[in-house]
Design an enzyme around this catalytic site. Structure first.
Site, PDB file in Angstrom:
ATOM      1  N   ARG A  60      -6.686  -8.334  20.538  1.00 45.54           N
ATOM      2  CA  ARG A  60      -6.057  -8.777  21.789  1.00 45.54           C
ATOM      3  C   ARG A  60      -5.989  -7.601  22.746  1.00 45.54           C
ATOM      4  O   ARG A  60      -6.369  -6.493  22.398  1.00 45.54           O
ATOM      5  CB  ARG A  60      -4.635  -9.254  21.494  1.00 45.54           C
ATOM      6  CG  ARG A  60      -3.811  -8.155  20.834  1.00 45.54           C
ATOM      7  CD  ARG A  60      -2.315  -8.379  20.899  1.00 45.54           C
ATOM      8  NE  ARG A  60      -1.619  -7.172  20.498  1.00 45.54           N
ATOM      9  CZ  ARG A  60      -1.212  -6.889  19.268  1.00 45.54           C
ATOM     10  NH1 ARG A  60      -1.445  -7.736  18.295  1.00 45.54           N
ATOM     11  NH2 ARG A  60      -0.595  -5.762  18.995  1.00 45.54           N
ATOM     12  N   GLU A  91       0.831  -1.205   0.000  1.00 49.64           N
ATOM     13  CA  GLU A  91       0.000   0.000   0.000  1.00 49.64           C
ATOM     14  C   GLU A  91       0.862   1.250   0.000  1.00 49.64           C
ATOM     15  O   GLU A  91       2.062   1.202   0.269  1.00 49.64           O
ATOM     16  CB  GLU A  91      -1.009  -0.005   1.157  1.00 49.64           C
ATOM     17  CG  GLU A  91      -0.411  -0.100   2.522  1.00 49.64           C
ATOM     18  CD  GLU A  91      -1.457  -0.183   3.638  1.00 49.64           C
ATOM     19  OE1 GLU A  91      -2.523  -0.795   3.461  1.00 49.64           O
ATOM     20  OE2 GLU A  91      -1.186   0.384   4.701  1.00 49.64           O
TER      21      GLU A  91
END
Lengths: 491, 163
Positions: free
Chosen positions: A291, A199
């Site tokens: 997480r 990207e």
């Protein structure tokens, strides 16, 4: 839940167990042969050795961890961060074994664990994204073609990556071959998946992330943002909240976007939605970390929630006890990650024994660590010694408190990022809030740390000479002592 | 009053200073306790503590602003002894590439006898889960490859020798 196994090591294992104990639940530690002497093992109610030091033979051995749970009657597993924390297969096996996985569902992990699947998942919510290619590639020529289209510099990222691992910036076509090879190989060895994508590399980017908390009933709130732009090797070293540049209006928009990202994958538990923010304060969705984040303590300090406690409550089926309107920022919090690295030598790992280890203390100072004096930093794991976190009424107060805490923190035997912290917190760019992820490249001057050390060394040398002269005086017979004059005068 | 020693060389960690004891005696230094000092040097008020000292007071550990310095004071007499030639520094120019950190050798890109150019990759070293390409900073010829792929190396260990 009566007994929770923490499938991790070091500071995070200890931090999670503290909350487990606070909630009246028993804790089980697991450890590798290299970690027998770790505080998390001492703290736990029960502890089991997983195997030899390398993580693949210990902390990544999911089967063994599940077997231990069955043997000891464990009803919940907290994975911490790293290791198995974002491994959907493991989460699935845990669930299938009838044990509660304290974290998101395997499905949400699968979606957000693949950056490409994540982009697909959030598409329908009109969340802005960085220009790039939306499928995995391995072909160097194709990579060059894509890069030509979106323009250099570009970023190669491992689809399964995280924490800056498997990420490479490519400035020109000539470097593509080498960088692609390294990125793919690193992705394979670190994540077992060699797929990478490309990207556009946003210049002057800031890294701002939003804490989210979601229960099993579709209630999702966000816990404000964290500014994580100060990084080295694409890995965070300093985090703070609130961000100095986020306006109340932007906070609302970025928070809403984060909640939508969480909803797009039916997220449960605590999670973090990462955004890239450009110099015009446009934000782009980067990824979601499924997480508990390393830097979660800064959020805890300003929103007044124990995020691990929230995770456990959510896992045992409780509804969120708080609404979005209850979330208010109280003061300012900053974290410095104390790594065993040499800030004067390109942040190279500095392995050794902690010959001296004294923590700072005081109001608004929190140290999450997993080491004690005399312990050795093992080469097998992440070299983080501790997280130094401070809270102040204002940003300025927090910065001052941090500088004081760093001065109080005594670590000898290894080099650490503490002097780097002092450099950052004394730097005008940090103070003004006008910095981006290139702080290290643009402003960091190791020679400034060296100059300061030299000035302090000269003071130390001067005072040592003074001490030595006094000592020589003391060693002489009494009648020759210069002080005897004073004594005579005083009589 | 006893005679003031002549200028001495003082090592503080990896720094070295020449310090004139008579200047130290004139400096604004206050001894707050047997081990604690405050000094005003160039208008800067600094606190320091002597953490350890040997009997003679020439080998000490001093803390300044949270940093600890190992100090060795070499007075005039010591310096003369040094000059009389017990120092054994001889610089050999063996060219080798050493491991900049402990880690695991993932792959080796060169063979013995190979000509290499500045910027060529010698090997890939993994440490702390990061793969690092070890490059060469000058042109040369590989004399010996001292490690194997899969081998764990310590910081400073020789990886490759050059002619």
């Amino acid at each position: 839940m009566k007994k929770i196994l923490v499938a991790n090591r070091g500071e995070i294992a200890l931090r999670i167990m503290r909350t487990i104990r606070k909630m009246g639940i028993k804790s089980v530690a697991v450890y590798s042969e290299a970690d027998r002497h770790s505080p998390h093992v001492y703290f736990a109610d029960e502890a089991v050795c997983l195997g030899p030091a390398p993580s693949s033979q210990s902390y990544l051995n999911g089967e063994k961890i599940i077997a231990i749970c069955k043997e000891l009657g464990v009803d919940g597993i907290h994975p911490g961060y790293g290791f198995l924390s974002e491994n959907a297969e493991f989460a699935q096996q845990v669930t299938d074994a009838g044990i509660e996985f304290i974290g998101p569902t395997p499905e949400a992990m699968r979606i957000m664990g693949s950056k490409l699947a994540a982009k697909e998942s959030v598409k329908k919510y009109n969340i802005p994204m960085v220009p790039g290619i939306d499928h995995a590639i391995e072909d160097v020529n194709l990579a060059i073609e894509v890069a030509d289209r979106i323009g250099y510099p570009v970023l190669i990222k491992a689809s399964a990556g995280g924490g800056g691992k498997g990420m490479r910036i490519v400035e020109k076509a000539d470097d593509m071959q080498e960088q692609m090879e390294r990125a793919i190989s690193e992705a394979k060895s670190s994540f077992g998946d060699g797929s990478v994508f490309i990207e556009k590399y946003v210049s002057s980017p800031r890294h701002i992330e939003v804490q989210v908390v979601a229960d099993k009933y579709g209630n999702v709130i966000h816990g404000l943002e964290r500014e994580c732009s100060i990084q080295r090797r694409h890995q965070k070293v300093v985090e703070e909240t609130p961000s100095a540049i986020v306006t109340p209006e932007m906070r609302e928009r970025i928070g809403e976007a984060a909640v939508l990202v969480a909803k797009s994958c039916n997220y449960v538990s605590t999670g973090t939605v990462e955004f890239l923010v450009d110099d015009k304060l446009n934000f782009y969705f980067l990824e979601m970390n499924t997480r508990l984040q390393v830097e979660h303590p800064v959020s805890e300090m300003i929103i007044g929630l124990d995020l691990v406690e929230q995770q456990i409550r959510i896992a045992r089926g409780e509804k969120l006890g708080i609404a979005q309107d209850d979330i208010k920022a109280n003061g300012h919090a900053i974290e410095l990650r104390v790594y065993a690295e040499d800030p004067l030598n390109n942040f190279m790992p500095s392995i050794g024994t902690l010959t001296r280890y004294e923590k700072p203390s005081g109001e608004g100072i929190r140290v999450d660590d997993g080491y004690e004096e005399g312990m050795t930093i093992p080469i097998y794991y992440d070299p983080m010694i501790a997280k130094l976190v401070v809270h102040g009424k204002t940003r300025t107060e927090a910065i001052q408190k941090m500088l004081d805490a760093i001065r109080q923190y005594k670590i000898e035997g290894v080099s650490t990022t503490l002097p780097f912290g002092t450099f950052v917190f004394e730097h005008e760019a940090f103070f003004s809030g006008n910095f981006d992820t290139h702080f290290v490249k643009n402003f960091y001057q190791p020679e400034k740390i060296r100059e300061k050390q030299k000035a302090n060394a000269e003071v130390a040398a001067t005072l040592a000479v003074k001490f030595w002269l006094n000592k020589q005086d003391e060693l002489r017979p009494v009648e020759n002592k210069s002080t005897s004059w004073k004594r005579r005068l005083a009589h | 009053m006893s005679e003031i020693p002549r200028a001495c060389k003082v090592k503080a960690n990896d720094f070295e200073f020449t310090i004139d004891p008579s200047a130290v005696m004139q400096a604004d230094i206050i001894q707050k306790s047997p081990t604690d000092f405050n000094a005003i040097l160039n208008h800067r008020s600094v606190n320091a503590r002597v953490l350890e000292s040997d009997v003679t007071g020439t080998s000490l550990k001093v803390e300044v602003e949270g940093e600890t310095f190992d100090i060795e004071i070499r007075d005039h007499l010591h310096q003369i002894l040094d000059q009389m030639g017990f120092s054994t520094v001889s610089s050999k120019h063996i060219k080798h590439i050493k491991a900049p950190m402990p880690g695991l050798v993932i792959s080796i890109a060169v063979t013995e006898g190979q000509e290499v150019k500045e910027g060529d990759r010698i090997l890939v070293l993994e440490a702390m889960k990061m793969e690092n390409s070890i490059l060469i900073h000058a042109d040369g010829k590989i004399k010996r490859v001292a490690v194997k792929a899969g081998q764990a190396v310590d910081k400073g260990q020789v990886l490759v020798e050059l002619d």
